[in-house]
Scaffold this motif. Structure first.
Motif, PDB file in Angstrom:
ATOM      1  N   GLU A 154      77.341  27.956 -29.992  1.00  0.00           N
ATOM      2  CA  GLU A 154      76.569  27.695 -31.455  1.00  0.00           C
ATOM      3  C   GLU A 154      75.735  28.941 -31.757  1.00  0.00           C
ATOM      4  O   GLU A 154      75.910  29.526 -32.726  1.00  0.00           O
ATOM      5  N   MET A 155      75.006  29.564 -30.892  1.00  0.00           N
ATOM      6  CA  MET A 155      74.469  30.730 -30.809  1.00  0.00           C
ATOM      7  C   MET A 155      75.198  31.760 -31.132  1.00  0.00           C
ATOM      8  O   MET A 155      74.684  32.817 -31.901  1.00  0.00           O
ATOM      9  N   VAL A 156      76.257  31.934 -30.615  1.00  0.00           N
ATOM     10  CA  VAL A 156      77.386  33.106 -30.751  1.00  0.00           C
ATOM     11  C   VAL A 156      77.628  33.094 -31.976  1.00  0.00           C
ATOM     12  O   VAL A 156      77.961  34.121 -32.889  1.00  0.00           O
ATOM     13  N   ARG A 157      78.015  31.668 -32.686  1.00  0.00           N
ATOM     14  CA  ARG A 157      78.523  31.646 -33.802  1.00  0.00           C
ATOM     15  C   ARG A 157      77.501  32.057 -34.827  1.00  0.00           C
ATOM     16  O   ARG A 157      78.056  32.779 -35.829  1.00  0.00           O
ATOM     17  N   ILE A 158      76.294  31.390 -34.852  1.00  0.00           N
ATOM     18  CA  ILE A 158      75.345  31.803 -35.924  1.00  0.00           C
ATOM     19  C   ILE A 158      74.759  33.546 -35.761  1.00  0.00           C
ATOM     20  O   ILE A 158      75.100  33.910 -36.873  1.00  0.00           O
ATOM     21  N   ALA A 159      74.927  33.915 -34.691  1.00  0.00           N
ATOM     22  CA  ALA A 159      74.652  35.473 -34.710  1.00  0.00           C
ATOM     23  C   ALA A 159      75.932  36.072 -35.375  1.00  0.00           C
ATOM     24  O   ALA A 159      75.595  37.187 -36.018  1.00  0.00           O
ATOM     25  N   GLY A 160      77.144  35.571 -35.252  1.00  0.00           N
ATOM     26  CA  GLY A 160      78.301  36.724 -35.571  1.00  0.00           C
ATOM     27  C   GLY A 160      78.356  36.270 -36.961  1.00  0.00           C
ATOM     28  O   GLY A 160      78.546  37.214 -37.930  1.00  0.00           O
ATOM     29  N   ARG A 188      82.075  18.489 -27.112  1.00  0.00           N
ATOM     30  CA  ARG A 188      81.175  19.444 -28.119  1.00  0.00           C
ATOM     31  C   ARG A 188      81.651  20.919 -27.794  1.00  0.00           C
ATOM     32  O   ARG A 188      81.316  21.606 -28.628  1.00  0.00           O
ATOM     33  N   VAL A 189      81.898  21.082 -26.532  1.00  0.00           N
ATOM     34  CA  VAL A 189      82.349  22.557 -26.574  1.00  0.00           C
ATOM     35  C   VAL A 189      83.582  22.960 -27.130  1.00  0.00           C
ATOM     36  O   VAL A 189      83.682  23.962 -27.866  1.00  0.00           O
ATOM     37  N   GLN A 190      84.591  21.844 -26.936  1.00  0.00           N
ATOM     38  CA  GLN A 190      85.689  22.099 -27.774  1.00  0.00           C
ATOM     39  C   GLN A 190      85.543  22.305 -29.461  1.00  0.00           C
ATOM     40  O   GLN A 190      86.125  22.921 -30.122  1.00  0.00           O
ATOM     41  N   LYS A 191      84.411  21.325 -29.658  1.00  0.00           N
ATOM     42  CA  LYS A 191      84.101  21.411 -31.412  1.00  0.00           C
ATOM     43  C   LYS A 191      83.623  22.780 -31.612  1.00  0.00           C
ATOM     44  O   LYS A 191      83.934  23.362 -32.497  1.00  0.00           O
ATOM     45  N   LEU A 195      84.984  25.792 -34.234  1.00  0.00           N
ATOM     46  CA  LEU A 195      84.056  26.147 -35.230  1.00  0.00           C
ATOM     47  C   LEU A 195      84.133  27.701 -35.164  1.00  0.00           C
ATOM     48  O   LEU A 195      84.173  28.437 -36.046  1.00  0.00           O
ATOM     49  N   LEU A 196      84.026  28.266 -33.921  1.00  0.00           N
ATOM     50  CA  LEU A 196      83.896  29.644 -33.711  1.00  0.00           C
ATOM     51  C   LEU A 196      85.166  30.277 -34.390  1.00  0.00           C
ATOM     52  O   LEU A 196      85.142  31.271 -35.000  1.00  0.00           O
ATOM     53  N   ALA A 197      86.272  29.783 -34.045  1.00  0.00           N
ATOM     54  CA  ALA A 197      87.828  30.383 -34.543  1.00  0.00           C
ATOM     55  C   ALA A 197      87.858  29.946 -35.850  1.00  0.00           C
ATOM     56  O   ALA A 197      88.455  31.009 -36.514  1.00  0.00           O
ATOM     57  N   ASP A 198      87.109  29.242 -36.412  1.00  0.00           N
ATOM     58  CA  ASP A 198      87.229  28.993 -37.827  1.00  0.00           C
ATOM     59  C   ASP A 198      86.355  29.583 -39.026  1.00  0.00           C
ATOM     60  O   ASP A 198      86.151  29.704 -39.904  1.00  0.00           O
ATOM     61  N   SER A 199      85.233  30.486 -37.988  1.00  0.00           N
ATOM     62  CA  SER A 199      84.452  31.137 -39.003  1.00  0.00           C
ATOM     63  C   SER A 199      84.835  32.084 -39.952  1.00  0.00           C
ATOM     64  O   SER A 199      85.809  32.685 -39.705  1.00  0.00           O
ATOM     65  N   ARG A 240      90.571  43.785 -33.781  1.00  0.00           N
ATOM     66  CA  ARG A 240      91.013  44.475 -34.938  1.00  0.00           C
ATOM     67  C   ARG A 240      91.869  43.927 -36.307  1.00  0.00           C
ATOM     68  O   ARG A 240      91.682  44.242 -37.217  1.00  0.00           O
ATOM     69  N   ASN A 241      92.864  43.126 -35.559  1.00  0.00           N
ATOM     70  CA  ASN A 241      93.762  42.273 -36.668  1.00  0.00           C
ATOM     71  C   ASN A 241      93.641  40.932 -36.786  1.00  0.00           C
ATOM     72  O   ASN A 241      94.396  40.416 -37.847  1.00  0.00           O
ATOM     73  N   LEU A 242      92.779  40.398 -36.430  1.00  0.00           N
ATOM     74  CA  LEU A 242      92.807  38.645 -36.449  1.00  0.00           C
ATOM     75  C   LEU A 242      92.745  38.359 -37.793  1.00  0.00           C
ATOM     76  O   LEU A 242      93.368  37.508 -38.162  1.00  0.00           O
ATOM     77  N   THR A 243      91.778  39.248 -38.625  1.00  0.00           N
ATOM     78  CA  THR A 243      91.711  38.489 -40.092  1.00  0.00           C
ATOM     79  C   THR A 243      92.975  38.674 -40.971  1.00  0.00           C
ATOM     80  O   THR A 243      93.218  38.110 -42.084  1.00  0.00           O
ATOM     81  N   LYS A 244      94.090  39.364 -40.445  1.00  0.00           N
ATOM     82  CA  LYS A 244      95.283  39.561 -41.174  1.00  0.00           C
ATOM     83  C   LYS A 244      95.955  38.389 -40.932  1.00  0.00           C
ATOM     84  O   LYS A 244      97.202  38.030 -41.647  1.00  0.00           O
ATOM     85  N   SER A 245      95.755  37.594 -39.831  1.00  0.00           N
ATOM     86  CA  SER A 245      96.721  36.141 -39.797  1.00  0.00           C
ATOM     87  C   SER A 245      96.123  34.969 -40.477  1.00  0.00           C
ATOM     88  O   SER A 245      95.356  35.131 -41.123  1.00  0.00           O
ATOM     89  N   GLU A 246      96.916  33.917 -40.299  1.00  0.00           N
ATOM     90  CA  GLU A 246      96.655  32.766 -40.944  1.00  0.00           C
ATOM     91  C   GLU A 246      95.276  32.085 -40.685  1.00  0.00           C
ATOM     92  O   GLU A 246      94.921  32.308 -39.500  1.00  0.00           O
ATOM     93  N   GLU A 247      94.449  31.566 -41.647  1.00  0.00           N
ATOM     94  CA  GLU A 247      93.001  31.180 -41.443  1.00  0.00           C
ATOM     95  C   GLU A 247      93.196  29.813 -40.842  1.00  0.00           C
ATOM     96  O   GLU A 247      92.956  28.580 -41.464  1.00  0.00           O
ATOM     97  N   ASP A 248      93.640  29.830 -39.486  1.00  0.00           N
ATOM     98  CA  ASP A 248      94.005  28.428 -38.902  1.00  0.00           C
ATOM     99  C   ASP A 248      93.037  28.520 -37.719  1.00  0.00           C
ATOM    100  O   ASP A 248      93.134  29.342 -36.690  1.00  0.00           O
ATOM    101  N   ALA A 249      92.099  27.549 -37.351  1.00  0.00           N
ATOM    102  CA  ALA A 249      91.236  27.768 -36.076  1.00  0.00           C
ATOM    103  C   ALA A 249      92.175  27.357 -34.758  1.00  0.00           C
ATOM    104  O   ALA A 249      91.872  28.271 -33.905  1.00  0.00           O
ATOM    105  N   GLU A 250      92.930  26.421 -34.827  1.00  0.00           N
ATOM    106  CA  GLU A 250      93.709  26.520 -33.673  1.00  0.00           C
ATOM    107  C   GLU A 250      94.478  27.557 -33.223  1.00  0.00           C
ATOM    108  O   GLU A 250      94.911  27.879 -32.199  1.00  0.00           O
TER     109      GLU A 250
END
Length: 421
Positions: A154-160, A188-191, A195-199, A240-250
């Protein structure tokens, strides 16, 4: 003061007019302080759940024990507002005062209360930390991470997401406690991973995940182990390229797992015990993605899907489309498989047991089998036989079933391997 939407303000006024105190609190306040639009709003109050349902009869009770109701305004899919109103609580326990509630919000930047008529409440210096772009825990950071390892993610996600720095004491605590991620609180770790991947700033979240060593941990490696050259190269390209892909957390989490090709990573996925079939999909993807590139005709396609299952195939296909974009792959294997799949479907050919027009009960009615279990085994053999043929009529499948059943009776030990002692 922060800007509060008129719908939320109206609800807070209703509470105050009824004689209760109320505050906007949590991530919505943090985001509003830096002029980000909150995804939803949280209001805390000293009103009970019975008071809340009386004041807001249109509200939906989310958790009666903790005193939480939800109000929705407008189209949630199109700029609508979700408002959760709850009695003061610390974790899973109702408490008496706002300060007790704020103390349970883990991070100082989330522990700010904003009222319409009272002075803002900031007992842990959250506004100061937001100004300084620093993320701190409430209480001793080592103890917080030891008790709730998912808090590191959660700290990593908020910082990012917020562009905050992780202080040295928190960084050191992550290096000390990181190994706990795979040891407890798996749900909770899975969640938090999803959430990180969906940020909205997933790239920066992944960078911090790498720099803290937590990426090593979720891949089954020691926290201080250096990445292999191939892993580093693929991870750099992903960032470099992740944001070019589909916005799907899984899919985004799957792409991260694919950067680490080892049995240890698959063991780490299994250890997290993802809910539903997600863990199985991640592991199957890891094991089968390379094989999927060799699928170049209908027989190989049907055999591949019959082995991995249709649900896993669909996931592999979805990830493969994103993988081509992210890793700049020249050959479009996913498109080729899509063409082959259309040919199979247009021909009405068998791929899985769902394509067999006979079920266990029907086989029993026809007198071909004598039990459901025997029927299940026969249908599995029918699928294996059918993927090499092109049956279209139910009579063809009935004839196949009778033939396979007769062969089973004539040669009951066929396929059994005998071991000489």
């Amino acid at each position: 003061m922060i800007r509060i939407p008129k719908e939320v303000e109206k609800a807070m006024k209703s509470l105050e007019n009824a004689g209760f105190e109320c505050y906007a609190a949590g991530e919505c306040v943090r985001d509003a302080v830096v002029n980000l639009k909150p995804l939803d709003w949280d209001v805390v109050t000293d009103a009970s759940i019975d008071d809340l349902t009386s004041i807001f009869p249109e509200g939906r009770v989310i958790n009666r024990r903790l005193g939480v109701i939800r109000l929705e305004f407008g189209d949630i899919e199109d700029d609508g507002i979700i408002l959760d109103i709850s009695h003061y609580r610390n974790g899973q326990t109702q408490v008496i005062t706002l300060n007790e509630d704020l103390e349970g919000r883990v991070f100082t930047c989330n522990a700010i209360g904003e009222s319409l008529s009272r002075t803002p409440v900031d007992p842990f210096g959250g506004r100061r930390d937001i100004r300084e772009k620093s993320i701190r825990t409430i209480g001793i950071v080592d103890k917080v991470f030891e008790e709730s390892p998912e808090t590191m993610l959660e700290m990593v996600r908020i910082a990012g997401e917020m562009g905050f720095k992780i202080p040295k004491d928190a960084f050191d605590a992550i290096r000390k406690c990181g190994h706990l991620l795979l040891e407890k609180n798996h749900i909770r770790v899975q969640k938090e991973l999803l959430l990180l991947a969906d940020s909205y700033n997933v790239t920066e979240c992944y960078r911090i995940l790498r720099d803290t060593g937590l990426m090593n941990v979720i891949m089954g490696k020691p926290i201080d182990k250096k990445l292999a050259l191939r892993e580093k190269s693929e991870l750099d390209m992903l960032l470099r390229n992740l944001t070019k892909s589909e916005e799907d957390a899984e899919v985004r989490l799957a792409l991260l797992y694919l950067c680490f090709d080892s049995a240890r990573t698959r063991d780490a996925i299994r250890k997290l015990d993802f809910q539903g079939n997600l863990g199985e999909r991640f592991v199957t993807l890891h094991e089968e993605i390379n094989t999927s590139y060799t699928v170049n005709d209908k027989l190989k396609m049907k055999s591949f899907i019959n082995r991995v299952g249709m649900e896993n195939y669909i996931f592999i296909q979805k990830v493969a489309v994103a993988k081509k974009t992210v890793f700049n792959e020249r050959f479009d294997a996913a498109a080729r498989r899509e063409v082959i799949m259309r040919q199979i479907k247009n021909g009405g050919e068998v791929i899985t047991r769902d394509d067999i027009p006979l079920d266990e009960a029907k086989l029993m009615d026809l007198g071909i089998v004598t039990s459901i279990r025997e029927g299940e085994e026969l249908i599995a053999r029918m699928v294996d036989a059918s993927i090499k043929e092109n049956f279209s009529k139910e009579s063809d499948f009935e004839a196949l079933a009778r033939n396979l059943a007769e062969n089973k009776r004539k040669f009951p030990y066929k396929g059994i391997k005998w071991i000489r002692k």
